[in-house]
Design a protein around this motif. Structure first.
Motif, PDB file in Angstrom:
ATOM      1  N   LEU A 185      -7.248  -1.129  -6.993  1.00 62.21           N
ATOM      2  CA  LEU A 185      -6.180  -2.311  -6.999  1.00 62.21           C
ATOM      3  C   LEU A 185      -5.196  -2.042  -6.027  1.00 62.21           C
ATOM      4  O   LEU A 185      -4.923  -3.246  -4.803  1.00 62.21           O
ATOM      5  CB  LEU A 185      -5.791  -2.365  -7.838  1.00 62.21           C
ATOM      6  N   LEU A 186      -4.687  -1.061  -5.416  1.00 66.22           N
ATOM      7  CA  LEU A 186      -3.396  -1.073  -3.864  1.00 66.22           C
ATOM      8  C   LEU A 186      -4.418  -1.329  -2.742  1.00 66.22           C
ATOM      9  O   LEU A 186      -3.756  -1.957  -1.482  1.00 66.22           O
ATOM     10  CB  LEU A 186      -3.282   0.052  -3.909  1.00 66.22           C
ATOM     11  N   LYS A 187      -5.980  -0.960  -2.656  1.00 63.09           N
ATOM     12  CA  LYS A 187      -6.751  -0.536  -1.690  1.00 63.09           C
ATOM     13  C   LYS A 187      -6.690  -2.179  -1.532  1.00 63.09           C
ATOM     14  O   LYS A 187      -7.389  -2.871  -0.199  1.00 63.09           O
ATOM     15  CB  LYS A 187      -7.871   0.347  -1.713  1.00 63.09           C
ATOM     16  N   ALA A 188      -7.202  -2.696  -2.239  1.00 64.31           N
ATOM     17  CA  ALA A 188      -8.187  -4.168  -3.143  1.00 64.31           C
ATOM     18  C   ALA A 188      -6.646  -5.149  -2.349  1.00 64.31           C
ATOM     19  O   ALA A 188      -7.129  -6.402  -1.916  1.00 64.31           O
ATOM     20  CB  ALA A 188      -9.087  -4.423  -3.688  1.00 64.31           C
ATOM     21  N   HIS A 189      -5.982  -4.642  -2.325  1.00 65.52           N
ATOM     22  CA  HIS A 189      -4.181  -5.944  -1.860  1.00 65.52           C
ATOM     23  C   HIS A 189      -4.335  -5.772  -0.134  1.00 65.52           C
ATOM     24  O   HIS A 189      -4.009  -4.933   0.254  1.00 65.52           O
ATOM     25  CB  HIS A 189      -3.293  -5.605  -2.846  1.00 65.52           C
ATOM     26  N   ASP A 190      -4.158  -7.201   0.213  1.00 60.15           N
ATOM     27  CA  ASP A 190      -3.591  -7.254   1.481  1.00 60.15           C
ATOM     28  C   ASP A 190      -2.916  -7.553   1.288  1.00 60.15           C
ATOM     29  O   ASP A 190      -2.804  -8.323   3.234  1.00 60.15           O
ATOM     30  CB  ASP A 190      -5.081  -7.658   1.970  1.00 60.15           C
TER      31      ASP A 190
END
Length: 205
Positions: A185-190
């Motif tokens: 989720l954190l990696k996908a958050h831009d």
């Protein structure tokens, strides 16, 4: 007819991870069965081939090896605990690649609290205890407490309760899956991220 006779012997819990009816085929004059995995919500395309003329025609070792990769160790252990393919299928039906324990864990705590009219399956019992010890900060050894067993088994003397080591292993499994999910989720958050810390936690002991 031979397939029907053979299927009567497919009672090991490992078979629960595969479609009940295998594909039958021939190659180089040899007959085989392809057992198709039902993992990843049915999207797994892997099949385990087993030739019928060999000494390992009844072996489930390769099937078990793939099940651990696709479904997870916790799911395979939960299936083993059920004791048979039929019993394991009932517990594994809603499971995904994350494993039975995690799948059962995710089904709890959503919406209005309701209570079943039937006894938990072994997989559900393990998932419920994971949630309980984590939320209430209970020691894993509480499941082996004599008074806890009296409370749980009164009226249900045959009720299965996992050991402390099983609970500890299940908690680690759920934690690893939760950590991976949060990481994704954190990696996908831009956008920007704000972090804070809980510097004061005082459980009521």
């Amino acid at each position: 007819q031979r397939a029907e006779r053979l299927s009567a012997k497919w009672v090991a819990p490992t078979y629960a991870f595969y479609q009940p009816t295998p594909t039958i085929g021939h190659k180089d004059g040899r007959r085989y069965h392809d057992f198709h995995c039902m993992g990843k919500s049915g999207s797994c395309k892997h099949a385990v081939r087993r030739y019928l003329d060999g000494t390992n025609s009844g072996s489930t070792s390769n099937m078990r090896k793939h099940a651990k990769v696709c479904w997870g160790d916790a799911a395979v252990e939960a299936a083993d605990a059920e004791g048979s393919a039929d019993a394991a299928r009932k517990s594994l039906a809603p499971a995904s690649k994350q494993g039975t324990i995690t799948a059962a864990f995710e089904r709890t705590g959503k919406g209005k609290v309701t209570y079943k009219h039937t006894q938990h399956t072994k997989a559900e019992m393990r998932a419920t205890i994971v949630k309980w010890v984590a939320r209430s900060q209970r020691p894993f050894s509480i499941v082996e407490d004599e008074d806890f067993h009296e409370l749980m088994k009164t009226g249900r003397p045959g009720l299965w309760i996992p050991s402390a080591s099983t609970v500890a292993r299940d908690v680690r499994t759920v934690f690893k899956n939760a950590r991976k999910r949060v990481s994704n989720l954190l990696k996908a958050h831009d956008g920007a991220l704000n972090f804070t810390t809980d510097a004061w936690t005082s459980p009521n002991h």
